[in-house]
Design a protein around this motif. Structure first.
Motif, mmCIF file in Angstrom:
data_model
loop_
_atom_site.group_PDB
_atom_site.id
_atom_site.type_symbol
_atom_site.label_atom_id
_atom_site.label_comp_id
_atom_site.label_asym_id
_atom_site.label_seq_id
_atom_site.Cartn_x
_atom_site.Cartn_y
_atom_site.Cartn_z
ATOM 1 N N THR A 1 23.752 82.296 51.461
ATOM 2 C CA THR A 1 22.554 81.109 52.272
ATOM 3 C C THR A 1 21.514 81.701 53.826
ATOM 4 N N VAL A 2 20.809 81.934 53.429
ATOM 5 C CA VAL A 2 20.216 82.364 55.656
ATOM 6 C C VAL A 2 20.166 80.900 55.894
ATOM 7 N N ALA A 3 20.278 81.587 56.930
ATOM 8 C CA ALA A 3 20.473 80.170 57.946
ATOM 9 C C ALA A 3 18.939 79.446 58.697
ATOM 10 N N PRO A 4 18.674 78.793 59.545
ATOM 11 C CA PRO A 4 16.843 79.106 59.557
ATOM 12 C C PRO A 4 17.299 79.218 61.269
ATOM 13 N N PRO A 5 16.410 78.995 61.787
ATOM 14 C CA PRO A 5 16.448 80.044 63.385
ATOM 15 C C PRO A 5 16.827 79.062 63.934
ATOM 16 N N ALA A 6 17.795 78.632 65.092
ATOM 17 C CA ALA A 6 18.056 77.919 65.932
ATOM 18 C C ALA A 6 16.887 77.265 67.014
ATOM 19 N N VAL A 7 16.680 76.128 66.678
ATOM 20 C CA VAL A 7 15.762 75.600 68.361
ATOM 21 C C VAL A 7 16.534 75.465 69.711
ATOM 22 N N VAL A 8 15.656 76.493 70.871
ATOM 23 C CA VAL A 8 15.930 75.700 71.869
ATOM 24 C C VAL A 8 14.917 75.488 72.506
ATOM 25 N N GLU A 9 16.293 74.272 73.511
ATOM 26 C CA GLU A 9 14.822 72.836 74.019
ATOM 27 C C GLU A 9 15.238 73.344 75.738
ATOM 28 N N PRO A 10 13.742 73.722 76.065
ATOM 29 C CA PRO A 10 13.631 73.383 78.025
ATOM 30 C C PRO A 10 15.349 72.738 78.148
ATOM 31 N N THR A 11 15.301 73.191 79.580
ATOM 32 C CA THR A 11 15.609 71.996 80.428
ATOM 33 C C THR A 11 15.360 71.639 81.548
ATOM 34 N N ALA A 12 15.814 71.175 82.320
ATOM 35 C CA ALA A 12 14.973 70.208 83.309
ATOM 36 C C ALA A 12 15.792 70.934 84.693
ATOM 37 N N ILE A 13 14.678 71.416 85.931
ATOM 38 C CA ILE A 13 16.112 72.743 86.330
ATOM 39 C C ILE A 13 15.645 70.664 87.486
ATOM 40 N N THR A 14 16.197 70.923 88.250
ATOM 41 C CA THR A 14 15.933 70.174 89.516
ATOM 42 C C THR A 14 16.449 70.392 90.885
ATOM 43 N N PRO A 15 15.138 70.408 92.000
ATOM 44 C CA PRO A 15 15.492 70.959 93.232
ATOM 45 C C PRO A 15 16.200 70.353 93.691
ATOM 46 N N GLY A 16 17.384 71.345 94.226
ATOM 47 C CA GLY A 16 18.687 71.001 94.968
ATOM 48 C C GLY A 16 18.776 71.908 96.711
ATOM 49 N N THR A 17 19.635 71.764 97.408
ATOM 50 C CA THR A 17 19.626 72.293 97.870
ATOM 51 C C THR A 17 20.536 73.629 98.163
ATOM 52 N N PRO A 18 20.339 74.607 99.111
ATOM 53 C CA PRO A 18 21.289 76.342 98.186
ATOM 54 C C PRO A 18 22.440 75.802 98.957
ATOM 55 N N ALA A 19 23.580 76.514 97.917
ATOM 56 C CA ALA A 19 25.250 76.272 99.034
ATOM 57 C C ALA A 19 25.099 77.218 100.363
ATOM 58 N N PRO A 20 25.500 77.425 100.892
ATOM 59 C CA PRO A 20 26.218 78.053 102.486
ATOM 60 C C PRO A 20 26.636 79.367 101.027
ATOM 61 N N PRO A 21 26.229 80.371 102.056
ATOM 62 C CA PRO A 21 27.606 81.464 101.786
ATOM 63 C C PRO A 21 28.714 81.714 101.983
ATOM 64 N N PRO A 22 29.208 82.075 101.318
ATOM 65 C CA PRO A 22 31.022 81.773 101.801
ATOM 66 C C PRO A 22 31.627 82.599 102.900
ATOM 67 N N ALA A 23 31.719 82.131 104.121
ATOM 68 C CA ALA A 23 32.338 82.632 105.276
ATOM 69 C C ALA A 23 33.179 83.922 105.025
ATOM 70 N N SER A 24 33.120 85.250 105.445
ATOM 71 C CA SER A 24 34.719 85.209 104.643
ATOM 72 C C SER A 24 35.364 85.848 105.967
ATOM 73 N N THR A 25 36.706 86.036 106.073
ATOM 74 C CA THR A 25 37.486 84.703 106.500
ATOM 75 C C THR A 25 38.902 86.494 107.082
ATOM 76 N N THR A 26 38.251 87.931 106.703
ATOM 77 C CA THR A 26 38.681 88.622 106.706
ATOM 78 C C THR A 26 37.999 90.261 106.872
ATOM 79 N N PRO A 27 37.779 90.385 108.322
ATOM 80 C CA PRO A 27 36.342 91.567 108.418
ATOM 81 C C PRO A 27 37.066 92.301 108.023
ATOM 82 N N ALA A 28 36.297 93.314 107.832
ATOM 83 C CA ALA A 28 36.476 94.690 107.337
ATOM 84 C C ALA A 28 36.974 96.123 107.701
#
Length: 104
Positions: free
Chosen positions: A15-42
């Motif tokens: 048996t040959v499986a039919p191709p899977a249907v990909v449904e688009p998802t909605a993208i909700t705009p949001g506030t970007p997450a702040p970058p994590p602060a490094s605790t130890t200096p290089a």
């Protein structure tokens, strides 16, 4: 005998499986997450300190490398020049022998 044999496509089995249907998802705009602060200096790189002795050693080593590379290049050029001169002399000798043979 001289006719090419074309390969045949095998038929799929099972048996040959039919191709899977990909449904688009909605993208909700949001506030970007702040970058994590490094605790130890290089860790910083250690500073290289040049003393007069090490500077003199570097200059001496560089001079030696330049002289050795120059000597190798000059010797290669001399080898090419000697080879070219010997080939030219051989060509002249062969040419004179061939001309002397034609005069007889």
């Amino acid at each position: 005998m001289f006719r090419p044999k074309l390969p045949t496509m095998p038929h799929p089995t099972g048996t040959v499986a039919p191709p899977a249907v990909v449904e688009p998802t909605a993208i909700t705009p949001g506030t970007p997450a702040p970058p994590p602060a490094s605790t130890t200096p290089a860790p910083s790189r250690p500073v290289v300190q040049l003393t007069p002795g090490t500077a003199l050693a570097l200059v001496g080593g560089g001079t030696a490398v330049v002289l050795i590379v120059g000597a190798v290049l000059v010797s290669m050029l001399l080898a090419v020049a000697v080879t070219a001169a010997s080939l030219a002399i051989c060509a002249l000798v062969i040419r004179s022998l061939v001309n002397a043979q034609h005069r007889r």
